[in-house]
Structure formats: C-alpha cells, structure tokens
Design a protein around this motif. Structure first.
Motif, PDB file in Angstrom:
ATOM      1  N   UNK A 182     -26.408  73.783  96.590  1.00 18.46           N
ATOM      2  CA  UNK A 182     -27.794  74.295  96.713  1.00 18.46           C
ATOM      3  C   UNK A 182     -28.850  73.297  97.086  1.00 18.46           C
ATOM      4  N   UNK A 183     -28.568  72.160  96.402  1.00 15.79           N
ATOM      5  CA  UNK A 183     -29.656  71.023  96.770  1.00 15.79           C
ATOM      6  C   UNK A 183     -29.728  70.606  97.996  1.00 15.79           C
ATOM      7  N   UNK A 184     -28.303  70.447  98.760  1.00 15.19           N
ATOM      8  CA  UNK A 184     -28.383  70.035  99.967  1.00 15.19           C
ATOM      9  C   UNK A 184     -28.106  70.944 101.181  1.00 15.19           C
ATOM     10  N   UNK A 185     -28.420  72.158 101.107  1.00 20.18           N
ATOM     11  CA  UNK A 185     -28.441  73.285 101.952  1.00 20.18           C
ATOM     12  C   UNK A 185     -28.788  72.765 103.495  1.00 20.18           C
ATOM     13  N   UNK A 186     -29.853  72.185 103.450  1.00 23.40           N
ATOM     14  CA  UNK A 186     -30.428  71.619 104.647  1.00 23.40           C
ATOM     15  C   UNK A 186     -29.404  70.533 105.587  1.00 23.40           C
TER      16      UNK A 186
END
Ligand code: HEM
Ligand code: HEM
Ligand code: SF4
Ligand code: SF4
Ligand code: SF4
Ligand code: SF4
Lengths: 204, 402
Positions: B187-191
């Motif tokens: 979730x944290x690194x979606x981008x």
C-alpha cells in the motif's frame, strides 16, 4: 529419480533456468541447470543500422565489449571481453546470439537459501557444458542422477548438497562423482581471488 | 472450437510418464485458444531447431500505469499468428498467496475470456502471472480485474510487487507478521510500484524466519527476515520423545549446531543462548521441543540479485535488528531513505547492492542513519588501506592522556 529423493538426507532443490538471468533462485539451488550461449554473437551490420538504437546497444553490454563502428554505421564486439550473456540481443535483434550448434546447458550444484547450520550459498559449476538434446536431454538427466546418487550415498543426515561438498572438499566431489575438472571450472571472470586455494592442505 | 493445428512429435514425448505435463496443459487450453494452439507449434519448432523465437518488443500497458504488463511477441508472426502478441499480465498477489477457490475461478474465467487461458500462477516475481494476450485486450482485462478488486503488479524499473512467506497464518516459526508487513508495504509504495521511476528494479521480500521460504536473501534488494532476541525455550519431555522416536540428538542436533552451543547428556538438553546465532536448525528439526521466546523483530539485509549484470549477489546485513510493529513507520521511512540514496548515486540499470559496493557502505549507512556493526561483515578489512574523515578523529579516535 524418485528413489534417490527418498534416500536423500535432506531436501534437494532442483532448478532449471532457460538463460543466465536465472529467474527464481536457481543460483542458490542444490542442483541446477542453466542454459548458456558459448560464442560471441554475430552482428548483422545492415540490420543494426536500421532497427537498433546504437547508444542503447553499447550501454547494454555489462563487460563494455561493444563499441561503435562508424564506418559500418553499426557496432563491433571485443571478442576477449564478451561472455555471451545475450544482453545486447535483448535490445537489438540484429545481434542474434542464438546458435543451435553451440548453445547448451551447464550444471551447477551446492547452493542453498536457508541459514540453517551454514550460511546461504551460491551454486557452483559442476559440469560446464552439454549439447542441447531435446526433447529428453538424456546425458543431462544421467549426470543429475549421478550427482544425486553420490550425494545420497555419502552425505550425513540433514546435510544439504553444498554442506556435504564443503565438508568433503570440492576435490573429493569431483573424484566421487567422476566429473572431469576443466579450465571452465576456474573462475576467470570476476571472482578468481576469493576462489583460489591458499593452503597446501587438500585431499588426494 | 479450434482443433490441433500442429504436429508435435517431440512435445508428445513429454506427455509420457506419471508426472504432470506442461504439454498436456497447453493442449487443453489449445482446444479453446488459438494463442495456446500456436504456442504448442512454436515450442515444438524450438525443440526441433534448438533455438527460441520469443522476443521483446514495444512497451505495452494500460492507461495510468507504467508497468504490470510485459510485452512479448513471436519473431515468427506469419508462421504462428496466434502468438503474434503473447503479453504477460502480472496481477498483484495477496500476501502469502492466499486465495479462495472462488477467487481463483474468477481470475481464470476472465483469463479464458481475454487471454490464452494459460497461467503459471506464480512466477519467480511473486505476482500471479497470466500468460499470453494481445495489445487490444489489455484495457478490457484491466477493467475486469480491477472492478473485482485486483490490481496489476510491478515491472520495469520500479518497485516490484512485494512478496512474503505465509508466516503466522500457517507457520509456527514466524517471528513477525509477514502478511501484514507485506500488505502495508504494498500500500505504501503504490506510486513507486505502478509508475516506474527508479534506476532499475527494486524488490522487497519478507520471510518470517531464517529458513527464508521466499528466498529473500537470494533475490530481493531488501530482504526482511524475522528473528528474535531471547532464549530458545526447551520442553525437556518433548526432547525425550524425539530421542525415543529414534533421533540421534547428539549427531543430528548438537554436532550440527554451527555455534556448538547445545549440550545433551541423554537426559537434559541445554542451550547457551548467548552463543546461539539463531540459524533455525535445531528448531526446524525439533519443532515440538524448541521454540524461540522474547523480543521479536527482523534483520534487514540488502543487495541480492541473479547473475545479470556483473555476477550474482546474496543480501548482506544492513540493520541487525529492527522491531516491526504497526504502523511500521520506521521501516517505511528507512526504505524511502534507501531508495533516495540509490536514486542519487546510481547510473541507469544499477541495482542498489551494486551501488553500495561502488560507493561504499559508509556513504549508504550514513545516509540512512544506521551505525556500523560487526554483524554487517564476515570479517573486517584486511589491508591497511583505510579511509578517514576529519570528524572521525574528533568523534571516535579521541586523544587520551599518556
Ligand atoms: C492538454 C494538456 C495535457 C494532457 C493531454 C496531459 C496528459 C497527461 C497524461 C495522459 C498523463 C499520464 C497520466 C499517468 O500516466 O498517470 C499526464 C501526466 C502528468 N501530467 Fe499532464 N497533460 C496535459 C497537461 C499538463 C499540464 C499543463 C501539466 C502541468 C502544469 C501536466 C502535468 C502532469 C504531471 C505532473 C503528470 C504526472 C502524474 C504522475 O503520473 O505522477 N500535464 N498528463
Ligand atoms: C497542449 C499541451 C500538452 C499536451 C498535449 C500534453 C500531453 C502530455 C501527454 C500525452 C503526456 C503523456 C504522459 C504519458 O504518456 O505517460 C504528458 C505528460 C506530462 N506532461 Fe504534458 N502536455 C501538455 C502540456 C504540458 C505542460 C505545459 C507541462 C508542464 C508545464 C506538462 C507537463 C507534463 C508532465 C510533467 C508529464 C508527466 C511525465 C511523466 O509522468 O513521465 N505538460 N503530457
Ligand atoms: S529471463 Fe531467462 S531464466 Fe528468466 S524466464 Fe526468461 S529465459 Fe528463463
Ligand atoms: S553477449 Fe553480452 S557480453 Fe557479449 S557483447 Fe553482447 S552484451 Fe556484451
Ligand atoms: S520463512 Fe520461516 S516463518 Fe516463513 S514460512 Fe518459512 S519457515 Fe515459516
Ligand atoms: S538455532 Fe542454530 S545456532 Fe542456535 S542453538 Fe539452534 S542450531 Fe545452534
């Protein structure tokens, strides 16, 4: 081969990689096959100019073997530096590294991933080359079976292939398996320093 | 619909024997799919001519995403039109690869509709891998999967889909909640996952213990491996049960302990916990008798990769111990710093481990704020070519009185 597995002293992770990218953890498997090229790829100069981006081709080569060839509006390959990885082909189909006659398979052994007992290990070269013999590769199968059987017979309980070899020594591994030791087994790419034997204590 | 198009005498060899056969499976898919049918034809040709015919080609994808679909093409489109396009779709797998059978059916039904019907389920990356579709179908495929809550995985020079062992959901050896950590990082690194902006790929894999079932130490730029700081608890009656069942405890456990910190006199087993390196051998072999206790967390190791480009690497220790508890703020911030340093110091197509090797551990550790530790090395520097900074004399090597 199922009988060997039943007799083996620990799990044996067999892995197969279709190229030196070694997807998965083939480079850390007990017994692994890796497909190899063995010759410098030929360059179709006419097509390079048309379909490839020359700076990309030059920078694709990990050993910096590729340089421009302005006269031909193409590139050239320094044969001494090329280790047939095929990276150049990935970016430029006009440097076709496929060669059915000289492409083949190597067997590497003794890798492991878990830290149980001993640190994780890379697989190391056991047999540098087999010709590609589809659909059943009988010589490769026989060689894997031999290594597996010698391991199952000689290793101690819970020893993985690499741990067994570390205990008995590589010279003993080659002797027990009857595998020939060749120039290809000595690292002359990057890691020679750490692979040479620096003691006169070894087994006959 | 379509019947067998190609004679495949060599592949037919591989239908023999008691084992599952990839040829049989592709043949089943070929009943409905022209793509699978021509896959058989092309693979047979490869067996006959002893060379491959797959190739890279133009970059393909779906709107808003920089990765997740790998463009694959045949170099023989006239001979095998069904595989003119054979793109791979990576679907972000759930932590630990848990699916209901309903979810798998849904995934496969969509794939039968738009793709070849072939999947090798989980590739080496960790994603759920769908094999063989064409460029036009991609948007429709993405729309169908995303409307049911699935997302694409990572590809290219990006954060790759993080993956983890099944950890506490099924394994008593897990020291950390691998599933939750993996979910939070995803979730944290979606981008970073969907918009490739890194020098090269970056993989995070999380294992609950040093058995390392996801091979994180061999193939992740960041390997998170669960561990403990405390005693191994011993249930002496279970130790006796192992002995009764025929385990030679001295040969199999005591003598195989790498730090020689176990003793067993036939009655009682003792472990000198201060000497234990937490390798997991004794625990894995005597699960009922031994279990870790005390503080739990993880060791962070970095740098592993396969042979391309200049040789394979195993991950090495960066952070000897880190507590990992929700919301995992410290871990997330640390990873952002690691990536920042990498971005600033890397040439294109250099993995972070290679850059640490080139620029040195000091540059990296100082940037991410981790002190040097003997746990990070096998042995200290051997040659007296030692680098000093002025501040070292003030801070570390203080002048004393004689
Ligand atoms: C007619 C005008 C424009 C069109 C058609 C257009 C189109 C697009 C498209 C298709 C994307 C890709 C989206 C993605 O990959 O997620 C994009 C991204 C972007 N555009 Fe534009 N754009 C226009 C004008 C502008 C302007 C005027 C700015 C800024 C002043 C701008 C800033 C950006 C930025 C920052 C992104 C990257 C977003 C990201 O993925 O992080 N665009 N644009
Ligand atoms: C008529 C004017 C413009 C058009 C038609 C246009 C079109 C586009 C398109 C098609 C993209 C494609 C992104 C992709 O495919 O991923 C894009 C990206 C982008 N555009 Fe524009 N754009 C326009 C004006 C501007 C202006 C004036 C700016 C900045 C002041 C700008 C900044 C950006 C940025 C930062 C991106 C993102 C690049 C990336 O994410 O890799 N655009 N634009
Ligand atoms: S990159 Fe190489 S090892 Fe990986 S799937 Fe392709 S051929 Fe196989
Ligand atoms: S095969 Fe590899 S080493 Fe040889 S020229 Fe191509 S990229 Fe360079
Ligand atoms: S890595 Fe350890 S915790 Fe995770 S599944 Fe394997 S044995 Fe269990
Ligand atoms: S975990 Fe490994 S080092 Fe620790 S006591 Fe058990 S065998 Fe020995």
């Amino acid at each position: 081969m199922s009988t060997c597995a039943a007799q083996s002293t620990n799990k044996v992770r067999l892995a197969v990689a279709c190229c030196v990218n070694m997807c998965g953890a083939v480079h850390c498997s007990d017994i692994a096959l890796v497909a190899l090229h063995t010759k410098v790829p030929p360059i179709d100069h006419e097509r390079v100019g048309k379909i490839c981006e020359i700076p990309t081709v030059i920078s694709s080569c990990p050993t910096r073997a590729i340089s421009p060839d302005p006269a031909k509006k193409s590139v050239k390959i320094n044969e001494e530096k090329c280790m047939y990885c095929g990276n150049c082909f990935t970016v430029c189909p006009a440097i076709d590294i496929h060669n059915p006659e000289s492409d083949g398979v190597a067997i590497v052994v003794g890798g492991k991933i878990g830290s149980l007992r001993s640190a994780p290990k890379f697989s190391k070269l056991a047999i540098p080359f087999f010709y590609n013999e589809p659909p059943r590769w009988p010589k490769i199968i026989a060689a894997v079976k031999n290594i597996l059987e010698v391991y199952a017979k000689n290793a101690r309980k819970h020893e993985r292939v690499g741990e067994w070899i570390d205990r008995i020594g590589w010279e003993k591994f080659f002797k027990l398996t009857g595998i020939e030791f060749t120039f290809q087994h000595i690292d002359d790419f990057t890691f020679m320093r750490e692979t040479m034997r620096t003691t006169p204590a070894f087994k006959w | 619909m379509s019947k067998k198009k190609h004679e495949t005498p060599m592949l037919d060899e591989l239908k023999k024997g008691p084992w599952p056969s990839f040829v049989k499976e592709i043949e089943k898919a070929a009943v409905k799919s022209e793509t699978a049918n021509d896959t058989l034809g092309q693979v047979e040709k490869s067996y006959r001519t002893r060379r491959g015919y797959w190739k890279h080609g133009g970059i393909v994808g779906v709107l808003g995403y920089g990765g997740g679909v790998i463009g694959r093409y045949t170099s023989l489109p006239e001979e095998f039109p069904g595989v003119k396009f054979f793109h791979t779709v990576r679907i972000n797998q759930p932590s630990g690869w848990f699916y209901t059978s309903k979810a798998l059916r849904e995934i496969c039904d969509i794939w039968d509709k738009y793709g070849s019907g072939l999947t090798n389920i989980h590739g080496s990356t960790g994603d759920l891998v769908l094999l063989g579709t064409n460029t036009e179908s991609l948007e429709a495929i993405f729309a169908e999967y995303s409307s049911r809550g699935w997302d694409l995985g990572g590809s290219g020079s990006a954060m790759r889909t993080p993956s983890c062992c099944l950890g506490p959901a099924r394994c008593e050896w897990s020291n950390i909640n691998t599933l939750e950590i993996n979910y939070q990082l995803t979730q944290e690194f979606q981008d970073e996952l969907h918009r490739p902006a890194f020098p090269y790929k970056f993989k995070i894999k999380t294992s609950g213990c040093a058995v390392d079932c996801v091979a994180s130490i061999a193939r992740a730029d960041l390997s998170i491996i669960g561990t403990w700081r405390g005693k191994i608890q011993i249930d002496q009656s279970e130790v006796q049960n192992y002995a009764k069942k025929g385990m030679n405890i001295n040969a199999e456990i005591v003598n195989m302990c790498p730090t020689q910190c176990i003793t067993y006199d036939g009655k009682e087993m003792k472990i000198d916990d201060a000497e234990c390196s937490r390798c997991m051998h004794c625990i894995a072999k005597m699960t009922k008798a031994l279990r870790p206790s005390g503080e739990r967390g993880a060791t962070l190791l970095m740098g592993s990769k396969a042979p391309i480009v200049v040789g394979s690497l195993l991950s090495w220790v960066i952070v000897p111990f880190i507590k990992l508890e929700p919301p995992y703020k410290e871990l997330k911030e640390l990873i952002r710093k690691m990536i920042e340093w990498w971005d600033e110091n890397s040439k294109p197509r250099e993995r972070i481990g290679e850059v640490i090797e080139i620029k040195g551990m000091r540059s990296f550790l100082e940037y991410i704020g981790v002190p040097p530790s003997p746990a990070q090395v096998k042995w200290p520097r051997k040659d007296p070519f030692i680098f000093f900074k002025d501040e070292d004399f003030e801070k570390v090597f203080k002048k004393g009185k004689y």
